[in-house]
Design a protein around this motif. Structure first.
Motif, PDB file in Angstrom:
ATOM      1  N   ARG B 159       0.836  -1.211   0.000  1.00  0.00           N
ATOM      2  CA  ARG B 159       0.000   0.000   0.000  1.00  0.00           C
ATOM      3  C   ARG B 159       0.866   1.256   0.000  1.00  0.00           C
ATOM      4  NH1 ARG B 159      -1.712   3.285   3.695  1.00  0.00           N
ATOM      5  NH2 ARG B 159      -0.774   2.017   5.305  1.00  0.00           N
ATOM      6  N   VAL B 160       1.917   1.247   0.853  1.00  0.00           N
ATOM      7  CA  VAL B 160       2.813   2.401   0.906  1.00  0.00           C
ATOM      8  C   VAL B 160       3.461   2.607  -0.457  1.00  0.00           C
ATOM      9  CG1 VAL B 160       4.919   3.315   1.923  1.00  0.00           C
ATOM     10  CG2 VAL B 160       3.256   2.156   3.366  1.00  0.00           C
ATOM     11  N   GLY B 161       3.952   1.507  -1.048  1.00  0.00           N
ATOM     12  CA  GLY B 161       4.581   1.588  -2.358  1.00  0.00           C
ATOM     13  C   GLY B 161       3.618   2.144  -3.386  1.00  0.00           C
ATOM     14  N   TYR B 162       2.355   1.741  -3.298  1.00  0.00           N
ATOM     15  CA  TYR B 162       1.351   2.192  -4.252  1.00  0.00           C
ATOM     16  C   TYR B 162       1.114   3.703  -4.126  1.00  0.00           C
ATOM     17  CZ  TYR B 162      -3.158   2.688  -6.504  1.00  0.00           C
ATOM     18  OH  TYR B 162      -4.176   3.108  -7.309  1.00  0.00           O
ATOM     19  N   ILE B 163       1.036   4.182  -2.869  1.00  0.00           N
ATOM     20  CA  ILE B 163       0.840   5.626  -2.647  1.00  0.00           C
ATOM     21  C   ILE B 163       2.005   6.405  -3.261  1.00  0.00           C
ATOM     22  CG2 ILE B 163       0.789   7.431  -0.882  1.00  0.00           C
ATOM     23  CD1 ILE B 163      -0.652   5.496   0.941  1.00  0.00           C
ATOM     24  N   VAL B 164       3.235   5.949  -2.961  1.00  0.00           N
ATOM     25  CA  VAL B 164       4.421   6.643  -3.468  1.00  0.00           C
ATOM     26  C   VAL B 164       4.426   6.607  -4.994  1.00  0.00           C
ATOM     27  CG1 VAL B 164       6.932   6.647  -3.516  1.00  0.00           C
ATOM     28  CG2 VAL B 164       5.740   6.107  -1.406  1.00  0.00           C
ATOM     29  N   GLN B 165       4.078   5.433  -5.539  1.00  0.00           N
ATOM     30  CA  GLN B 165       4.071   5.274  -6.991  1.00  0.00           C
ATOM     31  C   GLN B 165       3.112   6.257  -7.652  1.00  0.00           C
ATOM     32  OE1 GLN B 165       1.903   1.915  -8.420  1.00  0.00           O
ATOM     33  NE2 GLN B 165       3.376   1.514 -10.035  1.00  0.00           N
ATOM     34  N   ARG B 166       1.918   6.365  -7.085  1.00  0.00           N
ATOM     35  CA  ARG B 166       0.898   7.234  -7.663  1.00  0.00           C
ATOM     36  C   ARG B 166       1.363   8.692  -7.651  1.00  0.00           C
ATOM     37  NH1 ARG B 166      -4.405   6.909  -4.481  1.00  0.00           N
ATOM     38  NH2 ARG B 166      -3.034   8.223  -3.268  1.00  0.00           N
ATOM     39  N   GLN B 167       1.931   9.098  -6.495  1.00  0.00           N
ATOM     40  CA  GLN B 167       2.365  10.492  -6.397  1.00  0.00           C
ATOM     41  C   GLN B 167       3.560  10.778  -7.295  1.00  0.00           C
ATOM     42  OE1 GLN B 167       2.986  10.953  -2.287  1.00  0.00           O
ATOM     43  NE2 GLN B 167       0.800  10.999  -1.839  1.00  0.00           N
ATOM     44  N   THR B 168       4.493   9.814  -7.340  1.00  0.00           N
ATOM     45  CA  THR B 168       5.671  10.024  -8.178  1.00  0.00           C
ATOM     46  C   THR B 168       5.263  10.120  -9.632  1.00  0.00           C
ATOM     47  OG1 THR B 168       6.671   8.474  -6.662  1.00  0.00           O
ATOM     48  CG2 THR B 168       8.043   9.290  -8.404  1.00  0.00           C
ATOM     49  N   ALA B 169       4.285   9.280 -10.028  1.00  0.00           N
ATOM     50  CA  ALA B 169       3.830   9.328 -11.424  1.00  0.00           C
ATOM     51  C   ALA B 169       3.251  10.705 -11.724  1.00  0.00           C
ATOM     52  CB  ALA B 169       2.792   8.236 -11.663  1.00  0.00           C
ATOM     53  N   ALA B 170       2.508  11.267 -10.756  1.00  0.00           N
ATOM     54  CA  ALA B 170       1.930  12.599 -10.964  1.00  0.00           C
ATOM     55  C   ALA B 170       3.021  13.655 -11.071  1.00  0.00           C
ATOM     56  CB  ALA B 170       0.977  12.933  -9.818  1.00  0.00           C
ATOM     57  N   ILE B 171       4.059  13.529 -10.229  1.00  0.00           N
ATOM     58  CA  ILE B 171       5.146  14.511 -10.250  1.00  0.00           C
ATOM     59  C   ILE B 171       5.924  14.384 -11.561  1.00  0.00           C
ATOM     60  CG2 ILE B 171       7.300  15.219  -9.143  1.00  0.00           C
ATOM     61  CD1 ILE B 171       6.109  14.139  -6.523  1.00  0.00           C
ATOM     62  N   ALA B 172       6.113  13.114 -12.015  1.00  0.00           N
ATOM     63  CA  ALA B 172       6.915  12.892 -13.219  1.00  0.00           C
ATOM     64  C   ALA B 172       6.296  13.582 -14.426  1.00  0.00           C
ATOM     65  CB  ALA B 172       7.065  11.397 -13.472  1.00  0.00           C
ATOM     66  N   ALA B 173       4.967  13.806 -14.379  1.00  0.00           N
ATOM     67  CA  ALA B 173       4.293  14.435 -15.514  1.00  0.00           C
ATOM     68  C   ALA B 173       4.458  15.952 -15.502  1.00  0.00           C
ATOM     69  CB  ALA B 173       2.811  14.064 -15.491  1.00  0.00           C
ATOM     70  N   GLY B 180      14.230  18.737 -15.976  1.00  0.00           N
ATOM     71  CA  GLY B 180      15.347  18.057 -15.326  1.00  0.00           C
ATOM     72  C   GLY B 180      15.805  16.865 -16.136  1.00  0.00           C
ATOM     73  N   ASN B 181      14.825  16.108 -16.673  1.00  0.00           N
ATOM     74  CA  ASN B 181      15.161  14.957 -17.518  1.00  0.00           C
ATOM     75  C   ASN B 181      15.928  15.404 -18.748  1.00  0.00           C
ATOM     76  OD1 ASN B 181      14.181  12.755 -16.117  1.00  0.00           O
ATOM     77  ND2 ASN B 181      12.079  13.098 -16.803  1.00  0.00           N
ATOM     78  N   ALA B 182      15.441  16.521 -19.320  1.00  0.00           N
ATOM     79  CA  ALA B 182      16.058  17.003 -20.547  1.00  0.00           C
ATOM     80  C   ALA B 182      17.497  17.464 -20.303  1.00  0.00           C
ATOM     81  CB  ALA B 182      15.239  18.156 -21.124  1.00  0.00           C
ATOM     82  N   LEU B 183      17.746  17.969 -19.075  1.00  0.00           N
ATOM     83  CA  LEU B 183      19.101  18.390 -18.735  1.00  0.00           C
ATOM     84  C   LEU B 183      20.035  17.209 -18.534  1.00  0.00           C
ATOM     85  CD1 LEU B 183      18.420  21.282 -16.213  1.00  0.00           C
ATOM     86  CD2 LEU B 183      19.507  21.467 -18.440  1.00  0.00           C
ATOM     87  N   GLY B 184      19.465  16.025 -18.472  1.00  0.00           N
ATOM     88  CA  GLY B 184      20.282  14.825 -18.304  1.00  0.00           C
ATOM     89  C   GLY B 184      20.844  14.690 -16.901  1.00  0.00           C
ATOM     90  N   LEU B 185      20.033  15.095 -15.904  1.00  0.00           N
ATOM     91  CA  LEU B 185      20.500  14.980 -14.521  1.00  0.00           C
ATOM     92  C   LEU B 185      20.588  13.525 -14.111  1.00  0.00           C
ATOM     93  CD1 LEU B 185      18.440  17.802 -12.826  1.00  0.00           C
ATOM     94  CD2 LEU B 185      20.795  17.866 -13.621  1.00  0.00           C
ATOM     95  N   LYS B 186      21.479  13.258 -13.150  1.00  0.00           N
ATOM     96  CA  LYS B 186      21.624  11.887 -12.642  1.00  0.00           C
ATOM     97  C   LYS B 186      20.389  11.543 -11.788  1.00  0.00           C
ATOM     98  CE  LYS B 186      26.377  10.907 -13.014  1.00  0.00           C
ATOM     99  NZ  LYS B 186      27.037  12.195 -13.317  1.00  0.00           N
TER     100      LYS B 186
END
Lengths: 314, 302
Positions: B159-173, B180-186
């Motif tokens: 459940r914890v993993g699912y919550i984090v996953q959902r939020q991270t997916a929202a942030i990734a968008a 940041g991705n385009a800058l090629g950050l680590k």
């Protein structure tokens, strides 16, 4: 208005998604079986001072034997196993499941039927000074620990009553009403919270503004436009809700001493704080119960999936 | 904190809890050693045997061995909250990396998370914990507490993993992450400077609520008679095959009095239940207060 209307374009994707769920379900099922079949034997040695020392470390060879023996007898006798009384497990599981199923479905129904109006009320009150009465009570009822409410209910029904309600009833109206009421407390307030927040999410969207600008009466804007969209969203929560009811069932049946699916499975574990789960573990009953729960969760999942399709189709 | 009475109430309730945990055992009316008072004499020289009723000596009465109930609750607060904190921290320590790895909603970690969530849907967490707690391996292990913490952690990692996953997916968008991705950050830099700050408020709220959930689980296990802790001595003597369960946590306190429940004496079970209720409410109020605080910050920032 049918919420769960089948979308004609959906079948291929639905089938694929269901197939994937089915594969995951199957592998999860194997994990359950593997946990159930861990051997419960332990050795006891006596020291020269006559102290009894139990040793419960896992014997991998016995574990392998256990799995092999179970699979072999399951294939040969075509049964999940026998109970501690020597009956075949399937009818026992089915009988227990038949006790619990009306309660599960009843609690789910009560959750939606009572939770949606409560959510609408919470939303209506949210901008008035009675907001605490609406959303506040919903929040509070969700925060209370379930076992505490169960204990209070048992205490109250046994000690203070003039109406002669039989708390432990296995037949009659109480056998359905008491567990259903207890199991539906959390779902009602869960649905209420989801409903009020999904109504709040529709507020200010373009289609609502358009409808209002066209001069539609507020009752139609709310009933036809906002509610029909919010309801579909509410129904996407059917799976977590169903799973919650399944997991809360154990304490309800345990405190009422009714051998429904969950409590029968708990008995099948034969938990004993002194002698560990002894020789009376009934793997057949545990695996059968998990199978029944799996089917039920897959049904919830399918309904939730259809609701989600309806939401995204809009 | 201004205009956020809920956070204030939550912080106040939490402060009371902290005082109870750290200073409670040293209060004058608390018996830190939990002595069993085997008998007492009344003023007119009558013998009184435990359980003692509510009195100035035992504000909440005593149990059948004569141990003061209030002292048991106060002394038990520390192990109880320690276990709760341990379980929640472990859930998040394992769940957050899993959720981050599964943010693309595919791949082996995503399958693992889905599988774990399904597992505890088909086999409700309480049943699963009971099944594992009854294994001889765990019953006859001197480190039973660690096993039990592990099981309590396992049932909710999904459940914890699912919550984090959902939020991270929202942030990734979000577009700044794309930048940041385009800058090629680590990946580490992306995580620390892009994901974590956006993730943290919601995680803090959920962590608070999770503490309440674990507290509730502890009570439920107590009600089923599943002790978490076991005494170091392994056994009884000739003819007596016994296990000493010495846990002083509130779950154990409920378990100790299960038989009273069967004869419809609710007092002993309700006392620790009220303590659990208080803790669950504290963490819920605190979580709600934090949510409002972070929401207000988010609105001010946007």
């Amino acid at each position: 208005m049918s919420i769960i209307a089948l979308d004609e374009r959906s079948p291929p994707i639905l089938l694929k998604s269901m197939f994937r769920s089915f594969l995951i379900a199957l592998s999860v099922f194997v994990v359950v079986a593997l946990v159930v079949l861990i051997p419960r034997d332990f050795t006891v040695s006596v020291t020269p001072q006559y102290w009894i020392v139990p040793d419960g470390s896992l014997n991998w060879q016995a574990y392998g034997e256990n799995i092999r023996g179970y699979v072999h007898s399951a294939i040969e006798h075509r049964t999940l196993g026998v109970t501690r009384y020597g009956e075949p497990a399937e009818p026992v599981v089915w009988a227990a499941f038949k006790i619990s199923l009306p309660v599960i479905l009843g609690a789910l129904l009560a959750g939606f039927v009572l939770g949606i109006p409560k959510g609408m009320l919470d939303y209506a009150l949210s901008r008035t000074r009675f907001a605490l009465l609406g959303g506040g009570t919903t929040w509070l009822m969700q925060a209370l620990p379930d076992f505490f409410l169960l204990l209070l209910a048992r205490w109250y029904v046994i000690h203070y009553q003039g109406s002669h309600i039989r708390f432990f009833a296995q037949t009659g109206w109480e056998s359905f009403v008491i567990p259903t009421v207890l199991a539906s407390i959390y779902p009602i307030f869960y649905v209420a919270r989801v409903t009020s927040s999904s109504i709040a999410g529709q507020e200010g969207l373009m289609y609502v503004k358009t409808a209002r600008a066209k001069g539609m009466p507020e009752s139609i804007v709310f009933g036809r436009h906002i509610m029909s969209n919010s309801l579909a969203r509410v129904f996407t929560h059917i799976m977590p809700l169903g799973v919650y009811i399944l997991s809360s069932l154990l304490l309800i049946e345990y405190l009422r001493n009714v051998p429904g699916a969950s409590y029968r499975a708990f008995q099948a574990i034969d938990y004993n704080k002194v002698t560990a789960s002894g020789g009376n573990v009934e793997p057949g009953v545990l695996i059968g119960t998990a199978f029944c729960f799996m089917l039920l969760v897959l049904v919830f999942q399918a309904v939730g999936y259809l609701a989600r399709r309806r939401v995204s189709a809009r | 904190m201004r205009k956020n009475p809920i956070l204030r109430i939550g912080a106040g309730m939490f402060a009371v809890l902290l005082i109870l945990v750290f200073a409670g055992p040293y209060l004058p009316f608390i018996d830190r050693h939990l002595t069993a008072v085997s008998h007492r004499w009344s003023a007119d020289k009558h013998l009184i045997l435990p359980p003692y009723d509510y009195s100035s000596q035992n504000l909440l009465g005593s149990n059948k061995q004569g141990v003061d109930n209030l002292s048991r609750v106060v002394v038990g607060a520390r192990p109880t909250l320690g276990i709760v904190l341990c379980v929640s921290a472990l859930r998040y320590a394992i769940g957050i990396p899993l959720g981050l790895m599964a943010r693309a909603r595919r791949g082996p970690v995503h399958t693992l998370l889905t599988g774990m969530n399904r597992l505890f849907a088909y086999m409700p967490p309480l049943l699963m914990i009971a099944m594992l707690a009854g294994l001889p391996l765990v019953v006859y292990s001197s480190s039973r507490l660690f096993w039990m913490i592990l099981f309590m952690t396992l049932v909710e990692i999904g459940r914890v993993g699912y919550i984090v996953q959902r939020q991270t997916a929202a942030i990734a968008a979000e577009s700044y992450v794309e930048a940041g991705n385009a800058l090629g950050l680590k990946p580490w830099r992306l995580f620390r400077a892009y994901y974590l700050p956006a993730l943290l408020p919601e995680l803090a709220v959920n962590f608070c609520l999770d503490l309440g959930k674990v507290m509730m689980l502890l009570g439920q296990l107590g009600l089923l008679g599943i002790y978490l802790n076991v005494s170091p001595e392994q056994l009884g003597t000739v003819g007596q095959f016994g296990r000493g369960y010495t846990g002083s946590d509130w779950g154990a306190m409920i378990s100790d009095h299960l038989y009273d429940l069967f004869v419809s004496k609710f007092r002993y079970v309700l006392i620790p239940s009220f303590a659990i209720l208080y803790v669950v409410l504290t963490f819920n109020v605190l979580g709600e207060g934090l949510r409002r605080k972070f929401n207000a910050v988010g609105r001010a920032g946007s």
